[in-house]
Design an enzyme around this catalytic site. Structure first.
Site, PDB file in Angstrom:
ATOM      1  CB  SER A  90      -0.905   0.023   1.229  1.00 61.59           C
ATOM      2  OG  SER A  90      -1.718  -1.133   1.268  1.00 61.59           O
TER       3      SER A  90
HETATM    4  N1  SAH Z   1      -0.631  -5.070   4.042  1.00 66.67           N
HETATM    5  C1  SAH Z   1       0.132  -5.388   2.855  1.00 66.67           C
HETATM    6  C2  SAH Z   1      -0.557  -5.016   1.564  1.00 66.67           C
HETATM    7  C3  SAH Z   1      -1.669  -5.923   1.339  1.00 66.67           C
HETATM    8  S1  SAH Z   1      -2.255  -6.152  -0.297  1.00 66.67           S
HETATM    9  C4  SAH Z   1       1.505  -4.768   2.881  1.00 66.67           C
HETATM   10  O1  SAH Z   1       1.843  -4.052   3.826  1.00 66.67           O
HETATM   11  O2  SAH Z   1       2.264  -5.029   1.951  1.00 66.67           O
HETATM   12  C5  SAH Z   1      -3.591  -7.236   0.214  1.00 66.67           C
HETATM   13  C6  SAH Z   1      -3.137  -8.631   0.550  1.00 66.67           C
HETATM   14  O3  SAH Z   1      -4.277  -9.304   1.059  1.00 66.67           O
HETATM   15  C7  SAH Z   1      -2.668  -9.420  -0.662  1.00 66.67           C
HETATM   16  O4  SAH Z   1      -1.397  -9.917  -0.429  1.00 66.67           O
HETATM   17  C8  SAH Z   1      -3.699 -10.525  -0.776  1.00 66.67           C
HETATM   18  O5  SAH Z   1      -3.184 -11.753  -1.240  1.00 66.67           O
HETATM   19  C9  SAH Z   1      -4.189 -10.653   0.654  1.00 66.67           C
HETATM   20  N2  SAH Z   1      -5.506 -11.264   0.806  1.00 66.67           N
HETATM   21  C10 SAH Z   1      -6.601 -11.121   0.029  1.00 66.67           C
HETATM   22  N3  SAH Z   1      -7.626 -11.841   0.514  1.00 66.67           N
HETATM   23  C11 SAH Z   1      -7.169 -12.473   1.628  1.00 66.67           C
HETATM   24  C12 SAH Z   1      -7.762 -13.364   2.575  1.00 66.67           C
HETATM   25  N4  SAH Z   1      -9.023 -13.768   2.461  1.00 66.67           N
HETATM   26  N5  SAH Z   1      -7.004 -13.784   3.616  1.00 66.67           N
HETATM   27  C13 SAH Z   1      -5.713 -13.383   3.748  1.00 66.67           C
HETATM   28  N6  SAH Z   1      -5.094 -12.557   2.872  1.00 66.67           N
HETATM   29  C14 SAH Z   1      -5.813 -12.094   1.828  1.00 66.67           C
END
Ligand code: SAH
Length: 240
Positions: A90
């Site tokens: 992000s």
């Molecule tokens: N917080 C992260 C950015 C997240 S992007 C950082 O600091 O880099 C969102 C992430 O959520 C992605 O990696 C995606 O694979 C994950 N995601 C999506 N749905 C999910 C779920 N149901 N359970 C766990 N992770 C999930």
């Protein structure tokens, strides 16, 4: 990731002026840009400044260590970057805003849905939180766990799985952060939030824009919810 794009030019200029070889100076420039963006979005946020501890944390965490090598020269620009598997780290501004909204105290237990790169988890750990973070894409979760270990973030536990169901074995949590977009707040997460706790999540259409939403659970268990800021996140995936 914020919808307003005006910050991108500023971010690019700050990156160019900070000197490519000095991550600490680049981080300081990034923190100044984030603080400016907060002032510019004060009407949405209801404040023109974030908890200084949050900005200090942004100034300490080596974001370049959490992005793939090909993106490292852009690590301190105030924008999201690709981290592989169609996912993104992000924008620092949004990481800062979400962290601020959690109003953490040292020792708080935090659940994060969506580990991604591990950067957000590291910021939470810098604030003294004990972090339980879950990632659904196995290789991403494994890489984040390795990065967090290399960077000595021992207070972060990473698990691969569907975070929709939370992490019942470690509940209740003082705070919960969801970093992927969904059209509702997963009920298991609300359940795993302690009375007095806070949850922040982008809520809305999974493929267009969402509202960054703060849910507060009162001491009596009652819920209140506020939509703060238009945002755009990658969608929540998994079985729900
Ligand atoms: N917080 C992260 C950015 C997240 S992007 C950082 O600091 O880099 C969102 C992430 O959520 C992605 O990696 C995606 O694979 C994950 N995601 C999506 N749905 C999910 C779920 N149901 N359970 C766990 N992770 C999930």
């Amino acid at each position: 990731m914020r919808l307003a794009r005006g910050c991108l030019l500023l971010a690019a200029l700050a990156g160019a002026g900070a000197g490519a070889a000095d991550p600490a100076a680049q981080r300081a420039a990034m923190v100044r840009i984030v603080a400016e963006d907060v002032r510019a979005s004060a009407d949405y946020l209801g404040t023109d400044r974030l908890d200084p501890r949050v900005l200090d944390a942004l100034g300490r965490v080596p974001r370049h260590a959490f992005v793939p090598p090909a993106e490292r020269d852009q690590a301190y620009e105030n924008r999201p970057l690709p981290i592989g598997w169609g996912q993104t780290i992000s924008q620092p501004y949004i990481v800062a805003v979400m962290t601020h909204l959690l109003a953490l105290e040292p020792g708080d237990r935090v659940f994060e849905l969506g580990t991604g790169s591990g950067y957000q988890a590291a910021i939470l750990a810098e604030l003294g939180a004990e972090v339980f973070t879950m990632e659904i894409i196995e290789p991403l979760g494994e890489r984040a766990a390795a990065t967090l270990q290399e960077q000595d973030y021992a207070a972060v536990s990473v698990r691969v799985g569907d975070g929709y169901d939370g992490w019942p074995g470690r509940a209740p949590f003082d705070a919960i952060i969801v970093t992927a977009a969904g059209d509702h707040v997963p009920p298991p997460l609300v359940q795993q939030l302690r009375p007095g706790g806070r949850l922040v999540m982008p809520v809305g259409s999974r493929f267009l824009t969402q509202q960054l939403t703060l849910v507060e659970k009162g001491e009596d268990g009652g819920l209140s919810s506020r939509a703060l800021l238009p945002v755009q996140f990658v969608p929540l995936t998994g079985g729900h």
